[in-house]
Structure formats: C-alpha cells, structure tokens
Enzyme design. Structure first.
Site, PDB file in Angstrom:
ATOM      1  N   THR A 120       0.828  -1.209   0.000  1.00 35.40           N
ATOM      2  CA  THR A 120       0.000   0.000   0.000  1.00 35.40           C
ATOM      3  C   THR A 120       0.863   1.259   0.000  1.00 35.40           C
ATOM      4  OG1 THR A 120      -1.435   1.296   1.458  1.00 35.40           O
ATOM      5  CG2 THR A 120      -0.128  -0.378   2.515  1.00 35.40           C
ATOM      6  N   ASP A 121       0.292   2.347  -0.523  1.00 33.98           N
ATOM      7  CA  ASP A 121       0.997   3.635  -0.465  1.00 33.98           C
ATOM      8  C   ASP A 121       1.133   4.142   0.970  1.00 33.98           C
ATOM      9  OD1 ASP A 121      -1.682   4.314  -0.035  1.00 33.98           O
ATOM     10  OD2 ASP A 121      -1.756   5.895  -1.556  1.00 33.98           O
ATOM     11  N   GLU A 122       0.345   3.545   1.906  1.00 33.79           N
ATOM     12  CA  GLU A 122       0.384   4.037   3.285  1.00 33.79           C
ATOM     13  C   GLU A 122       1.737   3.801   3.951  1.00 33.79           C
ATOM     14  OE1 GLU A 122      -3.177   3.541   5.614  1.00 33.79           O
ATOM     15  OE2 GLU A 122      -4.384   3.240   3.827  1.00 33.79           O
ATOM     16  N   TYR A 144      -1.257  -0.243  11.222  1.00 32.64           N
ATOM     17  CA  TYR A 144      -1.484  -0.965   9.952  1.00 32.64           C
ATOM     18  C   TYR A 144      -0.343  -0.678   8.977  1.00 32.64           C
ATOM     19  CZ  TYR A 144      -3.156  -1.497   5.120  1.00 32.64           C
ATOM     20  OH  TYR A 144      -3.250  -1.797   3.778  1.00 32.64           O
ATOM     21  N   LYS A 148       2.532  -3.204   7.329  1.00 32.14           N
ATOM     22  CA  LYS A 148       2.735  -3.402   5.880  1.00 32.14           C
ATOM     23  C   LYS A 148       4.172  -3.011   5.498  1.00 32.14           C
ATOM     24  CE  LYS A 148       0.153  -4.573   3.127  1.00 32.14           C
ATOM     25  NZ  LYS A 148      -0.331  -5.895   2.645  1.00 32.14           N
TER      26      LYS A 148
HETATM   27  P1  NAD Z   1      -9.646  -7.137   3.075  1.00 40.29           P
HETATM   28  O1  NAD Z   1      -9.543  -6.816   4.525  1.00 40.29           O
HETATM   29  O2  NAD Z   1     -10.931  -6.873   2.355  1.00 40.29           O
HETATM   30  O3  NAD Z   1      -9.310  -8.686   2.826  1.00 40.29           O
HETATM   31  C1  NAD Z   1      -8.261  -9.338   3.482  1.00 40.29           C
HETATM   32  C2  NAD Z   1      -8.459 -10.849   3.290  1.00 40.29           C
HETATM   33  O4  NAD Z   1      -7.344 -11.501   3.923  1.00 40.29           O
HETATM   34  C3  NAD Z   1      -9.732 -11.392   3.929  1.00 40.29           C
HETATM   35  O5  NAD Z   1     -10.374 -12.279   3.042  1.00 40.29           O
HETATM   36  C4  NAD Z   1      -9.225 -12.127   5.163  1.00 40.29           C
HETATM   37  O6  NAD Z   1     -10.051 -13.213   5.552  1.00 40.29           O
HETATM   38  C5  NAD Z   1      -7.857 -12.596   4.687  1.00 40.29           C
HETATM   39  N1  NAD Z   1      -6.928 -12.845   5.797  1.00 40.29           N
HETATM   40  C6  NAD Z   1      -6.682 -12.038   6.866  1.00 40.29           C
HETATM   41  N2  NAD Z   1      -5.775 -12.623   7.692  1.00 40.29           N
HETATM   42  C7  NAD Z   1      -5.439 -13.813   7.113  1.00 40.29           C
HETATM   43  C8  NAD Z   1      -4.539 -14.857   7.475  1.00 40.29           C
HETATM   44  N3  NAD Z   1      -3.807 -14.798   8.600  1.00 40.29           N
HETATM   45  N4  NAD Z   1      -4.427 -15.919   6.652  1.00 40.29           N
HETATM   46  C9  NAD Z   1      -5.180 -15.996   5.501  1.00 40.29           C
HETATM   47  N5  NAD Z   1      -6.049 -15.043   5.131  1.00 40.29           N
HETATM   48  C10 NAD Z   1      -6.175 -13.956   5.928  1.00 40.29           C
HETATM   49  O7  NAD Z   1      -8.432  -6.374   2.411  1.00 40.29           O
HETATM   50  P2  NAD Z   1      -8.335  -5.676   0.963  1.00 40.29           P
HETATM   51  O8  NAD Z   1      -8.837  -4.283   1.064  1.00 40.29           O
HETATM   52  O9  NAD Z   1      -8.877  -6.613  -0.042  1.00 40.29           O
HETATM   53  O10 NAD Z   1      -6.737  -5.590   0.806  1.00 40.29           O
HETATM   54  C11 NAD Z   1      -6.009  -6.675   0.214  1.00 40.29           C
HETATM   55  C12 NAD Z   1      -4.538  -6.312   0.208  1.00 40.29           C
HETATM   56  O11 NAD Z   1      -4.344  -5.107  -0.531  1.00 40.29           O
HETATM   57  C13 NAD Z   1      -3.957  -6.061   1.600  1.00 40.29           C
HETATM   58  O12 NAD Z   1      -2.664  -6.610   1.636  1.00 40.29           O
HETATM   59  C14 NAD Z   1      -3.917  -4.545   1.712  1.00 40.29           C
HETATM   60  O13 NAD Z   1      -2.865  -4.127   2.547  1.00 40.29           O
HETATM   61  C15 NAD Z   1      -3.643  -4.153   0.260  1.00 40.29           C
HETATM   62  N6  NAD Z   1      -4.136  -2.822  -0.161  1.00 40.29           N
HETATM   63  C16 NAD Z   1      -5.430  -2.463   0.094  1.00 40.29           C
HETATM   64  C17 NAD Z   1      -5.878  -1.218  -0.359  1.00 40.29           C
HETATM   65  C18 NAD Z   1      -7.315  -0.781  -0.146  1.00 40.29           C
HETATM   66  O14 NAD Z   1      -7.652   0.361  -0.467  1.00 40.29           O
HETATM   67  N7  NAD Z   1      -8.201  -1.624   0.335  1.00 40.29           N
HETATM   68  C19 NAD Z   1      -5.000  -0.353  -1.026  1.00 40.29           C
HETATM   69  C20 NAD Z   1      -3.671  -0.771  -1.270  1.00 40.29           C
HETATM   70  C21 NAD Z   1      -3.265  -2.021  -0.828  1.00 40.29           C
HETATM   71  P1  TYD Z   2     -10.383   4.365   4.864  1.00 40.69           P
HETATM   72  O1  TYD Z   2     -11.420   3.937   3.881  1.00 40.69           O
HETATM   73  O2  TYD Z   2     -10.428   3.794   6.249  1.00 40.69           O
HETATM   74  O3  TYD Z   2      -8.962   4.128   4.163  1.00 40.69           O
HETATM   75  P2  TYD Z   2      -7.470   4.588   4.657  1.00 40.69           P
HETATM   76  O4  TYD Z   2      -7.532   4.979   6.082  1.00 40.69           O
HETATM   77  O5  TYD Z   2      -6.702   3.323   4.451  1.00 40.69           O
HETATM   78  O6  TYD Z   2      -7.083   5.693   3.735  1.00 40.69           O
HETATM   79  O7  TYD Z   2     -10.464   5.951   5.011  1.00 40.69           O
HETATM   80  C1  TYD Z   2     -10.311   6.799   3.896  1.00 40.69           C
HETATM   81  C2  TYD Z   2     -10.332   8.220   4.418  1.00 40.69           C
HETATM   82  O8  TYD Z   2     -11.636   8.520   4.941  1.00 40.69           O
HETATM   83  C3  TYD Z   2      -9.367   8.459   5.573  1.00 40.69           C
HETATM   84  O9  TYD Z   2      -8.832   9.783   5.453  1.00 40.69           O
HETATM   85  C4  TYD Z   2     -10.236   8.372   6.820  1.00 40.69           C
HETATM   86  C5  TYD Z   2     -11.573   8.884   6.335  1.00 40.69           C
HETATM   87  N1  TYD Z   2     -12.760   8.291   6.964  1.00 40.69           N
HETATM   88  C6  TYD Z   2     -13.756   9.124   7.508  1.00 40.69           C
HETATM   89  O10 TYD Z   2     -13.657  10.371   7.483  1.00 40.69           O
HETATM   90  N2  TYD Z   2     -14.856   8.534   8.066  1.00 40.69           N
HETATM   91  C7  TYD Z   2     -15.018   7.179   8.143  1.00 40.69           C
HETATM   92  O11 TYD Z   2     -16.037   6.700   8.694  1.00 40.69           O
HETATM   93  C8  TYD Z   2     -13.994   6.345   7.572  1.00 40.69           C
HETATM   94  C9  TYD Z   2     -14.117   4.842   7.618  1.00 40.69           C
HETATM   95  C10 TYD Z   2     -12.890   6.953   6.989  1.00 40.69           C
END
Ligand code: NAD
Ligand code: TYD
Length: 341
Positions: A120-122, A144, A148
C-alpha cells in the site's frame, strides 16, 4: 501455472480471483483465506464452481499447511487491512501482516517460486506536497501501515539475501464492488441508504488518491506476469480527492439514482473527532508502471463512483448480510463439510 492467491475472499483478492479466471484461463488458482471478519465467500459465488478454482480455508501463518499445498507462484493479498482496527489492537496486524508474510516468504524460498506482495501507499506516510515514487522514504504512521512496511522490508531483504524472485506493488486507496462497509466509500453508501449518520474524521480535508479495484488488479496481473525479480511498482490513478468532496459526490449520486432528498442526505454528514495519526495526504506517482508495462487506469472516477453506487443498490442483500453478520454462515453451510471446517 498453479497460483496460490492469499486473501482471495477479501475485497481486492476476490476481484483479483475473478479477473484472473477470466483473463488467464490457462492458470489455476488456489485461494487460501482464513476467513476473518473481512473474508466473505459470498464474494465468489459466481466463480467458485469453475474447474480452475479451489478454496482452502487456512492461515498464512500456518507453515505446514502452506507446505502441503500445490502451487508454482504466490500472489499475496491476505492482510489485516483497516487502519481504525489497527489503532484499537495492533496484534492481529503484526501476526498476519508481518509473521504471515515471513511464513509465505519461507514457503516461496523452499520452492524457488515467484511471489508478488500486494502492499500500500500508506507505507510512505503522509505527503505535504509532490508524489510518492518507489524511492520515497518508508515512513508509516499507523500500526497498519507499519505492519505493511515491515512486510515490504522483509520482501526486500529476502530478495537481496537469497536472490529470490520477489515483487512488491504499492497501490493507493481502492474502491469498487465487494468492499467491506467499514471503509469510507461503502460506509458512506450503506449509511446513506439506511439513513444513518456519516462520520467525517477531523475537518474532512484529508486527501486520498482513489483507484477502481479493477484497474489495480490489471496492474497486479501485469506486474506478476512481466516484471523482473526485485521490482517495486507504485499503482495509482492520479486521482487525488478530499474526503468531504467524495462524500458529497456520493450523496448526490445516491439522491439522483434513488430519488431521495439530496438535502436530507447531506444532513447525515457529521464531523467527528479525528483519527489519531491521521495521514493528511497520499498521492502516487505511477510513472514507472505506465512506462515499463504500458499500464493505464481505464475507469474514470465519476464513472467508477456511479457504478459502485449502482452495485451497492443492486446488491443490497450482500452488504446487509455483511452488516448483520449473516455472511459468516455461508462458509459453514457451503464448504464446512467438504473442506473440514
Ligand atoms: P480485506 O480486509 O478486504 O481482505 C483481506 C483478506 O485476507 C480477507 O479475506 C481475510 O479473511 C484474509 N486474511 C486475513 N488474515 C489472514 C490470514 N492470517 N491468513 C489468511 N487469510 C487472511 O483487504 P483488501 O482491502 O482486499 O486488501 C487486500 C490487500 O491489498 C492487503 O494486503 C492490503 O494491505 C492491500 N491494499 C489495500 C488497499 C485498499 O484500499 N483496500 C490499497 C492498497 C493495498
Ligand atoms: P479508509 O477507507 O479507512 O482508508 P485509509 O484509512 O486506508 O485511507 O479511510 C479513507 C479516508 O476517509 C481516511 O482519510 C479516513 C476517512 N474516513 C472518515 O472520514 N470517516 C469514516 O467513517 C472512515 C471509515 C474513513
């Protein structure tokens, strides 16, 4: 190729499984997922019967289990992924994101196989100006992001130490179908449709760089198939948005699609106490993946948001079952006996 996809029952992973089965029928997929609260097999009901797809319930920290699986490469999505949860309790984040990734790296080392680590960019922290490049300082601000970043550093170290075929992608905020309604966009949509208040952290001026999950997954596919060992790629759609602007746009789209009173929806907006350590701005420079792999995002943000609202309207039972917890029963009923529970 037989590809081990971890976390394939989550938001991005399930969209990736669907993408890969359609785009690369020559591969087969083993989806390894622990089914935490974020894992939902109802995300995959349309593809679970396909011959190239197998689901295994299990933990990426379980070395013996991973050793027993048949695969030639790994695409690693599994993670604890929600910042707010990591602030309440970091331990599952350290266990899954750090120890789990280390366990997969050991499995990849044993088999000399390619592993793409989805990050992630985070990990770069907050950005006052400019863009994150692949050379930006790793400077995480939430538990988090720190977990990562730790896993990214392990991937880097395993590549340097053992010469392993490892890749890292760092993507910006995703949105689209099947996103768990704890994240901003699905939370706003589901709260608006239920008439519940919409919490805006701080002043709502925090900036995120949004990308549709389908564009992210096409980029992961390209990196997996074409990048060289040790490569790191940032993925983003050059789409910086303030939280408050996204919330207002979503509410306007919902009003238009449902005929609800726009002003009434806007009155749900409630400014609340800020998230601790809340990063002010993320912004990705995707120039490297654009140049090296000719990747470009294809879904304009307005279109993507409108389609996403339409998806949540059409799939109300999906998110209502997530909110009520009913989705947790699906695994037991559909898979419990066949896969040993
Ligand atoms: P999510 O929380 O929706 O899904 C995570 C999945 O991992 C779930 O199905 C969960 O059951 C599984 N999981 C958790 N712990 C586990 C373990 N110990 N063993 C096996 N499975 C396990 O997450 P997401 O939003 O789909 O993100 C997927 C990946 O992409 C993550 O690595 C996250 O850091 C990365 N990512 C997410 C975003 C975003 O905006 N959501 C952006 C950039 C990168
Ligand atoms: P989020 O979807 O939790 O993603 P991330 O924290 O990984 O960027 O949040 C996106 C942005 O929205 C973040 O700046 C936090 C804000 N946010 C709110 O203002 N209210 C909310 O209820 C949530 C879940 C997020």
């Amino acid at each position: 190729m037989n590809i081990l996809v971890t976390g394939g029952a989550g938001f991005i992973g399930s969209n990736f499984v669907r993408h890969l089965l359609a785009a690369h029928p020559e591969h087969s997929i083993v989806n390894l997922d622990k089914l935490t609260y974020a894992g939902n097999l109802e995300n995959l009901t349309d593809v679970e019967h396909l011959p190239g797809y197998t689901f295994i319930r299990g933990d990426i920290c379980d070395r013996d289990l991973i050793g027993s699986l048949d695969f030639d490469a790994i695409v690693h999505f599994a993670a604890e992924s929600h910042v707010d949860r990591s602030i309440l309790d970091s331990s599952p984040f350290l266990q899954t994101n750090v120890i789990g990734t280390a366990t997969l790296l050991e499995a990849a080392r044993e088999r000399c196989c390619r592993m793409l680590h989805v990050s992630t960019d985070e990990v770069y922290g907050s950005l006052p100006q400019g863009l994150f490049t692949e050379a930006s300082l790793i400077s995480p601000n939430s538990p988090y992001a720190a977990s990562k970043a730790s896993s990214d550093l392990l991937v880097r170290a395993y590549h340097e130490t053992y010469g392993m075929d490892l890749l890292i992608t760092r993507c910006s905020n995703n949105y689209g179908p099947y996103q768990f309604p704890e994240k901003l966009i699905p939370l706003v949509i589901s709260h608006a449709l239920q008439g519940k208040t919409i919490p805006v952290y701080g002043d709502g001026q925090n900036v995120r760089d949004w990308i549709h999950v389908a564009d992210h997954n096409r980029a992961v596919d390209l990196v997996f198939h074409h990048a060289k060992a040790g490569d790191v790629y940032n993925i983003g759609a050059r789409n910086e948005q303030k939280n408050i602007d996204i919330i207002k746009t979503l509410l306007a789209v919902i009003a238009k699609k449902t005929g609800r009173d726009r002003e009434g929806l806007f009155r749900l907006i409630t400014f609340v106490k800020d998230r601790p350590g809340h990063d002010r701005r993320y912004a990705i420079d995707p120039a490297k993946i654009e140049t090296d792999l000719s990747w470009k995002p294809e879904i304009p943000f307005d279109q993507g948001l409108s389609d996403t609202v339409a998806w949540y309207l059409e799939n109300r039972s999906w998110w209502e079952r997530v909110i009520s917890g009913a989705y947790l029963e699906y695994y037991r009923l559909q898979y419990g006996e066949r896969f040993g529970g």
